[in-house]
Design an enzyme around this catalytic site. Structure first.
Site, mmCIF file in Angstrom:
data_model
loop_
_atom_site.group_PDB
_atom_site.id
_atom_site.type_symbol
_atom_site.label_atom_id
_atom_site.label_comp_id
_atom_site.label_asym_id
_atom_site.label_seq_id
_atom_site.Cartn_x
_atom_site.Cartn_y
_atom_site.Cartn_z
ATOM 1 N N ASN A 7 0.871 -1.173 0.000
ATOM 2 C CA ASN A 7 0.000 0.000 0.000
ATOM 3 C C ASN A 7 0.904 1.218 0.000
ATOM 4 O O ASN A 7 1.537 1.543 1.019
ATOM 5 C CB ASN A 7 -0.916 -0.006 1.231
ATOM 6 C CG ASN A 7 -1.867 1.180 1.251
ATOM 7 O OD1 ASN A 7 -1.499 2.318 0.965
ATOM 8 N ND2 ASN A 7 -3.113 0.920 1.617
ATOM 9 N N ASN A 196 -7.692 -4.426 4.821
ATOM 10 C CA ASN A 196 -8.250 -3.627 5.920
ATOM 11 C C ASN A 196 -8.933 -4.506 6.966
ATOM 12 O O ASN A 196 -9.938 -4.112 7.568
ATOM 13 C CB ASN A 196 -9.233 -2.576 5.384
ATOM 14 C CG ASN A 196 -8.586 -1.212 5.247
ATOM 15 O OD1 ASN A 196 -7.952 -0.719 6.180
ATOM 16 N ND2 ASN A 196 -8.727 -0.604 4.083
ATOM 17 N N HIS A 324 2.367 2.041 5.424
ATOM 18 C CA HIS A 324 2.346 0.580 5.358
ATOM 19 C C HIS A 324 3.747 0.063 5.043
ATOM 20 O O HIS A 324 4.605 0.800 4.555
ATOM 21 C CB HIS A 324 1.398 0.095 4.256
ATOM 22 C CG HIS A 324 -0.044 0.313 4.561
ATOM 23 N ND1 HIS A 324 -0.937 -0.714 4.790
ATOM 24 C CD2 HIS A 324 -0.778 1.455 4.662
ATOM 25 C CE1 HIS A 324 -2.133 -0.227 5.028
ATOM 26 N NE2 HIS A 324 -2.067 1.096 4.943
#
Length: 610
Positions: A7, A196, A324
């Site tokens: 990400n 997520n 991330h």
């Protein structure tokens, strides 16, 4: 064969961080690189953002016009290849698809039917709802013959947002149907990306007793082989008991300093082994996945770095890099496949990237149109220039041959105006197509005058420090420059939104005392040289700023250190309000070096709204 998921939290800043897209991709030394949260729109497609030598790219962007969702999300899959035509490399997909519902089309306008696909059987999902699910640019599917790769950016939904919770439900329910359709056909699947979802308590830094009861975490665990599903959590298969193996940290709290995060970036695998033998010793993970781990070197916080609260650049949580960390997987015993070409979804076929081929007829037509426009508009241009010349002369009332200092310079269709003085260019058309010597000479003289005016302007006296503030301290009636100015309050220099103040009890006394000192200093300066008076005025300004800054920012209770000012960004009654919080990085409550949790509204008005 190496596959990486990352990400990037914006592809453009990551490209800027590494210098180019090619350098960013090469830093992973991987065959397939899957990015999430690229934050690109189709209109922003440029070769330097989506194409790199030696890589084929497949990108999905958000298509929704919903407020707050434009230029959001987005995924991209980059495949390192030696050839894009007649290639037998597994990294080059034989087909590719944007989205997973089957309603989107490629750059040629045709639908996707290359990857085995069974129509969704959900009768309660309309075509518009399917388009909405795929419209946020959250999935790219690439078929590499031996396996199908899903690059997923899962939606985020907070507890009180029922609309996004429903969207997340629909997203994963339909996605699961697509997985099941492929598995029923005997295909192998790898799912990579930011889902997520942290499935277990071990995957979250501050997991409570009810953490695993969340509906999406329960759904995730139901997919796994250990719970009767068909997928392996590849990282946990290789590291079943590793703790604090996090891949995501809070963006602004500096939580990476204490590794206070969660593991929401995953690699899942399902399907049969490539070997012909069928027994319990053979599986996709044990036979073909050599290793899977987190690429720690890409984390923003590096060991030995200055603590967040001691570094001005990181004090407000603004650290270079993504919030991330990438996760990679190495595959072995993956044979080559039949020769094939790059799929039509490749960005090399995107019109925004390669452009549109122009015909010779269209080029000559535009040129002829431009020439006709110039010929027809010649007389009107001269009359307009004369009007401008006359207006400038009337305003300035100066000789046209003078050249003085300028406060503004501009050229309007052949008339050069410098410091209120205008120079009219010659509008006679040269018969030979080149400028005459008189015209060239006049142009040079105009440029010289313009340069002199700029030089004169830059040589003006330097502005004083207090001239940069709209309000300055007065406090005493004197003929000096301070006498007509208003007091610079804490409201004028406080950090954050304007018209919001936080006042300590001793602030007014300190300011009054400082004003008295300033009045005495001003009277003393009346008999001093101008240069020394200017320096004293600057010193007064800095003293006032430092005093007000010290008295306006509260100290946190845990460490007795100045807090940081923040703005509420979450929609609600306190949106846009300012508050103060401990400046240290977020971490475990048991660690005294971590954030102490101090919070205070900057104004009483904000407190009441809460």
């Amino acid at each position: 064969m190496k596959i990486v998921t990352y990400n990037v939290n914006g592809l453009r800043p990551r490209i800027s961080q590494f210098g180019s897209l090619r350098k960013l991709l090469d830093s992973f030394d991987a065959d397939i690189i899957c990015f999430q949260e690229t934050k690109l729109s189709r209109q922003e497609f440029r070769a330097d953002l989506v194409q790199a030598e030696g890589y084929e790219s497949f990108i999905s962007c958000t298509r929704t016009t919903e407020k707050g969702r434009t230029g959001y999300s987005g995924v991209a899959t980059f495949c390192r290849v030696n050839s894009v035509f007649s290639s037998d490399e597994v990294s080059l997909p034989v087909s590719a698809e944007e989205g997973f519902t089957g309603v989107l089309k490629d750059f040629s306008g045709s639908g996707y039917r290359n990857i085995e696909y069974s129509p969704l059987t959900a009768e309660d999902v309309s075509a518009d709802e399917l388009l909405k699910i795929d419209g946020e640019g959250r999935c790219i599917i690439t078929d590499h013959e031996h396996f199908v790769l899903f690059n997923i950016y899962g939606p985020r939904a907070v507890a009180d947002d029922t609309q996004r919770i429903q969207f997340k439900h629909d997203f994963y329910n339909i996605l699961q149907k697509r997985w099941e359709s492929l598995l029923d056909q005997g295909r192998r699947i790898f799912v990579v990306g930011d889902l997520n979802i942290a499935p277990y308590a071990i995957d979250r830094c501050d997991a409570g007793p009810d953490f695993e009861k969340n509906e999406f975490r329960t759904w995730f665990r139901s997919l796994l082989v250990e719970n009767g599903g068909g997928f392996f959590d590849v990282f946990r298969e290789k590291h079943p008991q590793r703790r604090e193996a996090y891949t995501c940290w809070s963006t602004n709290s500096g939580a990476e300093e204490f590794n206070f995060g969660s593991r929401i970036d995953h690699i899942l695998g399902a399907g049969p082994c490539l070997h012909k033998e069928e027994n319990q010793e053979h599986s996709l993970i044990t036979c073909h996945v050599k290793e899977c781990d987190i690429l720690e070197q890409f984390k923003r916080w590096k060991p030995g770095s200055t603590p967040r609260h001691k570094e001005q650049k990181t004090r407000n949580g603004k650290m270079e890099g993504s919030d991330h960390a990438p996760v990679y997987m190495s595959l072995v015993d993956i044979p080559n496949i039949q020769k094939h070409n790059t799929p039509s979804l490749s960005t090399r076929y995107c019109p925004q990237v390669y452009g549109c081929q122009q015909t010779l007829v269209s080029m000559f037509a535009r040129r002829q149109s431009a020439e006709d426009s110039n010929l027809s508009g010649g007389s009107s241009s001269i009359s307009d220039d004369n009007d401008v010349f006359e207006k400038c002369s009337q305003l300035n009332k100066r000789p046209l041959h003078s050249c003085s200092s300028a406060s503004s310079d501009f050229i309007h269709q052949g008339v050069l105006c410098t410091s209120g003085v205008c120079y009219k260019e010659s509008f006679k058309e040269p018969s030979s197509g080149s400028q005459t010597s008189s015209t060239i000479g006049h142009t040079k003289s105009s440029v010289v005058c313009k340069k002199k005016a700029r030089k004169s302007q830059s040589s003006q006296a330097q502005l004083s420090l207090k001239s940069f503030f709209q309000k300055t301290v007065g406090g005493c009636s004197d003929s000096s420059s301070f006498s007509s100015d208003k007091e610079l309050t804490q409201e004028d220099i406080s950090i954050g939104e304007p018209n919001e103040t936080f006042t300590e009890g001793s602030e007014h006394d300190d300011v009054k005392e400082l004003q008295a000192k300033q009045c005495a200093l001003v009277h003393e300066d009346m008999s001093q040289p101008a240069e020394k008076k200017k320096n004293n005025a600057a010193l007064v300004e800095w003293q006032r700023i430092q005093q007000l800054m010290q008295t306006s920012i509260p100290l946190c209770k845990g460490h007795k250190e100045p807090c940081v000012s923040r703005i509420v960004k979450k929609p609600g009654p306190t949106l846009g309000q300012r508050f103060y919080a401990c400046a240290r990085a977020e971490g475990p409550a048991s660690n005294p070096e971590a954030n102490c949790g101090f919070f205070k509204w900057a104004t009483a008005k904000s407190k009441n709204k809460r």
